[in-house]
Enzyme design. Structure first.
Site, mmCIF file in Angstrom:
data_model
loop_
_atom_site.group_PDB
_atom_site.id
_atom_site.type_symbol
_atom_site.label_atom_id
_atom_site.label_comp_id
_atom_site.label_asym_id
_atom_site.label_seq_id
_atom_site.Cartn_x
_atom_site.Cartn_y
_atom_site.Cartn_z
ATOM 1 N N ARG A 21 6.971 -47.081 -75.181
ATOM 2 C CA ARG A 21 6.616 -45.672 -75.324
ATOM 3 C C ARG A 21 5.920 -45.163 -74.072
ATOM 4 O O ARG A 21 6.090 -44.010 -73.663
ATOM 5 C CB ARG A 21 5.714 -45.471 -76.561
ATOM 6 C CG ARG A 21 5.146 -44.069 -76.678
ATOM 7 C CD ARG A 21 4.554 -43.778 -78.044
ATOM 8 N NE ARG A 21 3.702 -44.849 -78.530
ATOM 9 C CZ ARG A 21 2.437 -45.039 -78.148
ATOM 10 N NH1 ARG A 21 1.886 -44.270 -77.228
ATOM 11 N NH2 ARG A 21 1.726 -46.027 -78.671
ATOM 12 N N TYR A 53 17.306 -19.189 -75.485
ATOM 13 C CA TYR A 53 17.932 -20.008 -76.515
ATOM 14 C C TYR A 53 17.184 -19.860 -77.836
ATOM 15 O O TYR A 53 15.951 -19.832 -77.872
ATOM 16 C CB TYR A 53 17.941 -21.463 -76.040
ATOM 17 C CG TYR A 53 18.260 -22.483 -77.096
ATOM 18 C CD1 TYR A 53 19.418 -22.389 -77.870
ATOM 19 C CD2 TYR A 53 17.403 -23.561 -77.319
ATOM 20 C CE1 TYR A 53 19.702 -23.333 -78.837
ATOM 21 C CE2 TYR A 53 17.687 -24.517 -78.280
ATOM 22 C CZ TYR A 53 18.826 -24.391 -79.049
ATOM 23 O OH TYR A 53 19.109 -25.328 -80.006
ATOM 24 N N ASP A 67 14.247 -23.139 -67.203
ATOM 25 C CA ASP A 67 15.205 -23.981 -67.912
ATOM 26 C C ASP A 67 16.505 -23.940 -67.121
ATOM 27 O O ASP A 67 17.185 -22.917 -67.062
ATOM 28 C CB ASP A 67 15.404 -23.454 -69.333
ATOM 29 C CG ASP A 67 16.257 -24.391 -70.184
ATOM 30 O OD1 ASP A 67 17.138 -25.068 -69.623
ATOM 31 O OD2 ASP A 67 16.057 -24.427 -71.402
ATOM 32 N N LYS A 124 23.113 -31.890 -72.527
ATOM 33 C CA LYS A 124 24.205 -31.001 -72.153
ATOM 34 C C LYS A 124 24.957 -31.541 -70.930
ATOM 35 O O LYS A 124 25.538 -32.614 -70.981
ATOM 36 C CB LYS A 124 23.652 -29.599 -71.923
ATOM 37 C CG LYS A 124 22.733 -29.079 -73.036
ATOM 38 C CD LYS A 124 23.361 -29.120 -74.416
ATOM 39 C CE LYS A 124 22.592 -28.329 -75.472
ATOM 40 N NZ LYS A 124 21.236 -28.797 -75.761
#
Length: 398
Positions: free
Chosen positions: A57, A109, A181, A206
């Site tokens: 982690r 978005y 973004d 994406k």
């Protein structure tokens, strides 16, 4: 974090960096691909002595390679990978205290809008949504407590192009951060840090991944203090991608340039074809000379990408019929894969935005967004032509 240009000579181009930056053959086996270090914990020589990794982690070698690679592609000094693009955006918001104000684009978005208004709004953060192509409107929205200007370029789904340098200057004049973004453009087409942005955000799901088979996100910055804060929240919240997701994203970056070239080629051809279609009233694609920010896009981007939206003079149901009856285009959310996707923002990606606010932002019931894949362009135009003709009766361009 290791040097993000490791294994690449100085001044190498992005096509070379996408394959080599941040990665070296495995020291034990010589494996040319970064291994998937599927280990939750790592051996320590003595308590408290740092061998580089202790718990996955906190840090994992596969993730480190991805973080260094994506930072190099964005011309950034530091990169952090997250379990999703939304986890990355949430990490940025965690930088601020209750009472902070954020200015964002009005057509961001839908998931970003939901995160801002339905999650962080309850913690007494304030959000103003404005048309970020209007610099005066942005200046007017800035307040004494504004901590962040959140920008998409191109925007999702209206493909507006924002002047990153001017917006960053406005943010800095008000002692605020500017975050961009860059998911739609990718670092192959646009590098916001070079235009003054403080933070670049990605949904690696994406175009970076490129094959619709992973979910991950990233933040890139040149600011060491910001990077340390990102690392703190990344570890404390546990919003980290698995080594396998990182491996898939690294595989994706290796072909990013060749894929984006084809996405951009198909995107422009499809936009030009739609622009001449009698049933299409409006096409939103920055590569068209009629796009209001076309000249800015030419200056700020190296090509125009594979995302476009178009509008039909049609009802919500008629538009739904069109997107439901394609055969080559797949009806699905998300974007950026090699396959072409089609969706209706009003009922899918932007359904969380109240209808009145959605319409005011220009997201009509007849709006369709497509992620143009790398199939043959004739198959894409034939498929859309058939679906539009069968779904919209008698609709003609003015």
């Amino acid at each position: 974090m290791t040097d993000n240009t490791e294994n690449t000579p100085d001044n190498t181009r992005i096509e070379t960096q996408s394959i080599h930056a941040g990665q070296s053959p495995d020291s034990e086996t010589g494996a040319i691909m970064t291994p998937i270090y599927a280990s939750s914990t790592f051996v320590q020589d003595r308590p408290g002595e740092d061998r580089g990794y202790e718990y996955s982690r906190t840090g994992n070698p596969t993730r480190t390679a991805l973080e260094n690679n994506i930072a190099a592609l964005e011309d950034g000094d530091y990169g952090r990978a997250f379990s999703s693009g939304m986890a990355a955006i949430s990490t940025v918001l965690n930088l601020f205290e209750s009472g902070a104000h954020v200015v964002a684009g009005e057509d961001v978005y839908g998931g970003t809008h939901r995160l801002f208004k339905e999650v962080y709004d309850q913690f007494d953060m304030e959000f103003s949504f404005v048309e970020t192509t209007d610099l005066s409107a942005v200046r007017d929205a800035m307040r004494s407590n504004t901590e962040l200007l959140w920008v998409e370029s191109p925007t999702n789904p209206l493909l507006r192009i924002n002047d990153i340098e001017s917006l960053a200057n406005i943010a800095h004049e008000h002692d605020a951060l500017c975050a961009v973004d860059n998911t739609f453009a990718t670092p192959y087409l646009q590098r916001p840090l070079n235009h003054g942005a403080d933070i670049v955000s990605h949904s690696l799901t994406k175009y970076i991944g490129g094959h619709s088979d992973l979910v991950a996100g990233a933040l890139i910055t040149d600011d060491e203090e910001l990077d340390e804060s990102f690392g703190f929240y990344q570890n404390s919240v546990g919003s980290t991608p698995s080594p396998f997701e990182c491996f898939l994203a690294l595989r994706g970056t290796k072909t990013l340039p060749v894929r984006m070239d084809r996405h951009s080629q198909n995107g422009l051809q499809l936009a030009e074809w739609l622009d001449d279609h009698p049933a299409v009233s409006q096409v939103y694609y920055p590569g068209l000379s009629t796009h209001p920010q076309h000249e800015l896009a030419k200056e700020q981007m190296d090509a125009f990408g594979g995302m476009l939206s178009f509008e039909l003079d049609a009802s919500l149901k008629e538009t739904s019929d069109v997107v439901s009856n394609t055969e080559v285009f797949t009806l699905a959310e998300s974007l950026g894969g090699v396959e072409s996707l089609i969706e209706q923002p009003a009922t899918m990606t932007h359904a969380s935005i109240p209808r009145a606010q959605r319409i005011e932002a220009g997201l009509s019931d007849g709006l369709i967004r497509v992620s143009v894949g790398i199939e043959h362009i004739d198959d894409l135009t034939n498929d859309l032509d058939r679906a539009i003709s069968s779904g919209v009766e008698g609709s003609q361009k003015d």
